[in-house]
Design a protein around this motif. Structure first.
Motif, PDB file in Angstrom:
ATOM      1  N   ALA A 105       1.007  -1.127   0.104  1.00  0.00           N
ATOM      2  CA  ALA A 105       0.013  -0.047  -0.078  1.00  0.00           C
ATOM      3  C   ALA A 105       1.005   1.211  -0.196  1.00  0.00           C
ATOM      4  O   ALA A 105       0.602   2.192  -0.651  1.00  0.00           O
ATOM      5  CB  ALA A 105      -0.791  -0.128   1.110  1.00  0.00           C
ATOM      6  N   ALA A 106       2.045   1.188   0.781  1.00  0.00           N
ATOM      7  CA  ALA A 106       2.908   2.439   0.884  1.00  0.00           C
ATOM      8  C   ALA A 106       3.534   2.812  -0.508  1.00  0.00           C
ATOM      9  O   ALA A 106       3.729   3.883  -0.815  1.00  0.00           O
ATOM     10  CB  ALA A 106       3.968   2.218   1.777  1.00  0.00           C
ATOM     11  N   ALA A 107       3.909   1.845  -1.197  1.00  0.00           N
ATOM     12  CA  ALA A 107       4.558   1.778  -2.533  1.00  0.00           C
ATOM     13  C   ALA A 107       3.726   2.343  -3.491  1.00  0.00           C
ATOM     14  O   ALA A 107       3.889   3.266  -4.102  1.00  0.00           O
ATOM     15  CB  ALA A 107       4.950   0.416  -2.897  1.00  0.00           C
ATOM     16  N   ALA A 108       2.282   1.846  -3.492  1.00  0.00           N
ATOM     17  CA  ALA A 108       1.153   2.340  -4.400  1.00  0.00           C
ATOM     18  C   ALA A 108       1.000   3.796  -4.259  1.00  0.00           C
ATOM     19  O   ALA A 108       0.897   4.471  -5.133  1.00  0.00           O
ATOM     20  CB  ALA A 108       0.114   1.571  -4.166  1.00  0.00           C
ATOM     21  N   ILE A 109       0.844   4.090  -3.017  1.00  0.00           N
ATOM     22  CA  ILE A 109       0.493   5.613  -2.574  1.00  0.00           C
ATOM     23  C   ILE A 109       1.653   6.510  -3.244  1.00  0.00           C
ATOM     24  O   ILE A 109       1.377   7.482  -4.058  1.00  0.00           O
ATOM     25  CB  ILE A 109       0.491   5.979  -1.171  1.00  0.00           C
ATOM     26  N   CYS A 110       2.847   6.115  -2.911  1.00  0.00           N
ATOM     27  CA  CYS A 110       3.981   7.020  -3.338  1.00  0.00           C
ATOM     28  C   CYS A 110       4.230   7.106  -5.084  1.00  0.00           C
ATOM     29  O   CYS A 110       4.319   8.076  -5.611  1.00  0.00           O
ATOM     30  CB  CYS A 110       5.383   6.402  -2.708  1.00  0.00           C
ATOM     31  N   LEU A 111       4.200   5.762  -5.442  1.00  0.00           N
ATOM     32  CA  LEU A 111       4.392   5.759  -7.064  1.00  0.00           C
ATOM     33  C   LEU A 111       3.232   6.488  -7.730  1.00  0.00           C
ATOM     34  O   LEU A 111       3.325   7.118  -8.863  1.00  0.00           O
ATOM     35  CB  LEU A 111       4.209   4.401  -7.492  1.00  0.00           C
ATOM     36  N   PHE A 112       1.995   6.550  -7.324  1.00  0.00           N
ATOM     37  CA  PHE A 112       0.844   7.062  -7.958  1.00  0.00           C
ATOM     38  C   PHE A 112       0.601   8.570  -7.610  1.00  0.00           C
ATOM     39  O   PHE A 112       0.096   9.339  -8.065  1.00  0.00           O
ATOM     40  CB  PHE A 112      -0.444   6.473  -7.853  1.00  0.00           C
ATOM     41  N   GLU A 113       1.433   9.068  -6.632  1.00  0.00           N
ATOM     42  CA  GLU A 113       1.542  10.274  -6.229  1.00  0.00           C
ATOM     43  C   GLU A 113       2.267  11.107  -7.244  1.00  0.00           C
ATOM     44  O   GLU A 113       1.981  12.181  -7.779  1.00  0.00           O
ATOM     45  CB  GLU A 113       2.009  10.623  -4.685  1.00  0.00           C
ATOM     46  N   GLN A 114       3.546  10.242  -7.707  1.00  0.00           N
ATOM     47  CA  GLN A 114       4.421  10.784  -8.646  1.00  0.00           C
ATOM     48  C   GLN A 114       3.641  10.781 -10.064  1.00  0.00           C
ATOM     49  O   GLN A 114       3.913  11.554 -10.910  1.00  0.00           O
ATOM     50  CB  GLN A 114       5.553   9.917  -8.766  1.00  0.00           C
ATOM     51  N   VAL A 115       2.859   9.630 -10.289  1.00  0.00           N
ATOM     52  CA  VAL A 115       1.949   9.778 -11.266  1.00  0.00           C
ATOM     53  C   VAL A 115       1.179  10.956 -11.593  1.00  0.00           C
ATOM     54  O   VAL A 115       1.170  11.755 -12.823  1.00  0.00           O
ATOM     55  CB  VAL A 115       1.408   8.550 -11.752  1.00  0.00           C
ATOM     56  N   ARG A 116       0.461  11.172 -10.417  1.00  0.00           N
ATOM     57  CA  ARG A 116      -0.390  12.460 -10.476  1.00  0.00           C
ATOM     58  C   ARG A 116       0.442  13.654 -10.825  1.00  0.00           C
ATOM     59  O   ARG A 116       0.106  14.475 -11.646  1.00  0.00           O
ATOM     60  CB  ARG A 116      -1.016  12.496  -9.059  1.00  0.00           C
ATOM     61  N   GLN A 117       1.590  13.613 -10.001  1.00  0.00           N
ATOM     62  CA  GLN A 117       2.300  15.110 -10.347  1.00  0.00           C
ATOM     63  C   GLN A 117       2.550  15.044 -11.580  1.00  0.00           C
ATOM     64  O   GLN A 117       2.723  16.212 -12.496  1.00  0.00           O
ATOM     65  CB  GLN A 117       3.530  15.127  -9.357  1.00  0.00           C
ATOM     66  N   ARG A 118       3.133  14.076 -12.211  1.00  0.00           N
ATOM     67  CA  ARG A 118       3.834  14.279 -13.833  1.00  0.00           C
ATOM     68  C   ARG A 118       2.461  14.397 -14.822  1.00  0.00           C
ATOM     69  O   ARG A 118       2.775  15.218 -15.647  1.00  0.00           O
ATOM     70  CB  ARG A 118       4.551  12.944 -14.312  1.00  0.00           C
ATOM     71  N   ARG A 119       1.394  14.126 -14.414  1.00  0.00           N
ATOM     72  CA  ARG A 119       0.435  14.044 -15.521  1.00  0.00           C
ATOM     73  C   ARG A 119      -0.046  15.652 -15.159  1.00  0.00           C
ATOM     74  O   ARG A 119      -0.627  16.022 -16.042  1.00  0.00           O
ATOM     75  CB  ARG A 119      -0.874  13.290 -14.728  1.00  0.00           C
ATOM     76  N   THR A 120      -0.191  16.209 -14.043  1.00  0.00           N
ATOM     77  CA  THR A 120      -0.386  17.460 -13.823  1.00  0.00           C
ATOM     78  C   THR A 120       0.255  18.475 -14.309  1.00  0.00           C
ATOM     79  O   THR A 120      -0.044  19.623 -14.910  1.00  0.00           O
ATOM     80  CB  THR A 120      -0.788  17.617 -12.112  1.00  0.00           C
ATOM     81  N   SER A 121       1.680  18.352 -14.230  1.00  0.00           N
ATOM     82  CA  SER A 121       2.487  19.352 -14.517  1.00  0.00           C
ATOM     83  C   SER A 121       3.690  18.932 -15.531  1.00  0.00           C
ATOM     84  O   SER A 121       4.371  20.054 -15.966  1.00  0.00           O
ATOM     85  CB  SER A 121       3.282  19.998 -13.169  1.00  0.00           C
ATOM     86  N   GLY A 122       3.711  17.755 -15.926  1.00  0.00           N
ATOM     87  CA  GLY A 122       4.705  17.481 -16.700  1.00  0.00           C
ATOM     88  C   GLY A 122       6.229  17.436 -16.013  1.00  0.00           C
ATOM     89  O   GLY A 122       6.164  17.659 -14.815  1.00  0.00           O
ATOM     90  N   PRO A 123       7.182  16.629 -16.667  1.00  0.00           N
ATOM     91  CA  PRO A 123       8.482  16.353 -16.114  1.00  0.00           C
ATOM     92  C   PRO A 123       9.139  17.607 -15.544  1.00  0.00           C
ATOM     93  O   PRO A 123       8.985  18.701 -16.254  1.00  0.00           O
ATOM     94  CB  PRO A 123       9.298  15.673 -17.236  1.00  0.00           C
ATOM     95  N   ALA A 124       9.742  17.653 -14.549  1.00  0.00           N
ATOM     96  CA  ALA A 124      10.563  18.975 -14.222  1.00  0.00           C
ATOM     97  C   ALA A 124      11.622  19.189 -15.121  1.00  0.00           C
ATOM     98  O   ALA A 124      12.184  18.334 -15.773  1.00  0.00           O
ATOM     99  CB  ALA A 124      11.157  18.414 -12.763  1.00  0.00           C
TER     100      ALA A 124
END
Length: 264
Positions: free
Chosen positions: A245-264
């Motif tokens: 569960a912890a891994a899923a939360i972290c990985l998909f928070e990264q997915v969310r940020q990348r979808r919202t703003s694009g790569p840094a």
């Protein structure tokens, strides 16, 4: 299709060894896929199968019969239900198995994208679930330390539900050596000083995520590699999350940020 009715048949003994023994799997370089979904996922990914094994009850189901037709050029074995239960890697036989070769070790390289590091994750269900999550989140590489369960065991494969076929899984990795020149963030979860809430972190760039075993967490050696620590806020009355569960939360928070703003 060849039918077998005797437990003394060499093919039955071979399949039983693949189902139950990590040593046998390493010795012959093969493992088992259990269940119609997993076999179909391998075929859809163009993963080469060696052999298809079905039971009486399996053949009576259309999804298994369809796999038999799809694999008509493949070696096929037909076992009685009792024999199939004997070679099944799970308590509730699925009615269909496939034999595949263990993949050759993927070459280690200088990684420049996000990846997952699993340290001592021994529970087959957790490991398979995390691999499936990593694949769903779009990661390409997963590094496993020597203390992890065998990634290609039948039970891990079953829990992974096809995620294995779109990942490069590196086992028995000396993580410190691999990550010493990693250019991105290296993050672990924990409650140490300076830990930041994961939702407040900038995760748009590459991240090496470190996750440890179900009880003890990261080993001291791997924990020392972290360049930052994140915490998952839990307002409920629990102290910690399952590693999957912890891994899923972290990985998909990264997915969310990348979808919202694009790569840094």
């Amino acid at each position: 299709m060849r039918s077998i009715t005797s437990r003394d048949n060499p093919a039955v003994k071979r399949l039983h060894g693949l189902a139950t023994s990590a040593r046998d799997r390493r010795s012959v370089g093969q493992t088992l896929l259990d269940g119609a979904h997993l076999v179909r996922a391998a075929l859809d990914a163009d993963w080469p199968l060696r052999e298809l094994v079905v039971s009486d009850q399996g053949l009576a189901r259309e999804e298994v019969a369809a796999l038999v037709r799809r694999c008509e050029k493949l070696a096929q074995l037909h076992l009685t239900d009792a024999l199939f239960a004997h070679v099944s890697p799970v308590d509730t036989p699925s009615g269909v198995l496939a034999v595949i070769d263990l993949p050759e070790s993927a070459p280690l390289e200088v990684f420049d994208d996000s990846l997952l590091v699993l340290d001592g994750v021994q529970d087959a269900g957790n490991l398979g679930t995390i691999l499936r999550t990593a694949a769903a989140a779009g990661l390409r590489d997963v590094l496993l330390t020597a203390g992890c369960a065998q990634a290609w065991s039948p039970r891990v494969l079953r829990a992974g539900m096809g995620g294995h076929f779109c990942l490069r899984i590196h086992e028995q990795v000396e993580v410190a050596q691999v990550l010493k020149n990693y250019a991105g963030q290296i993050l672990a979860t924990g409650l140490g000083a300076g830990a930041r809430i994961v939702y407040d972190c900038d995760l748009r760039g590459p991240v090496a995520w470190l996750f440890g075993a179900e009880g003890r967490g990261l080993s001291a050696e791997v924990a020392a590699l972290a360049r930052g620590m994140v915490v998952i806020p839990m307002p409920g009355a629990v102290e910690s999350l399952n590693v999957g569960a912890a891994a899923a939360i972290c990985l998909f928070e990264q997915v969310r940020q990348r979808r919202t703003s694009g790569p840094a």
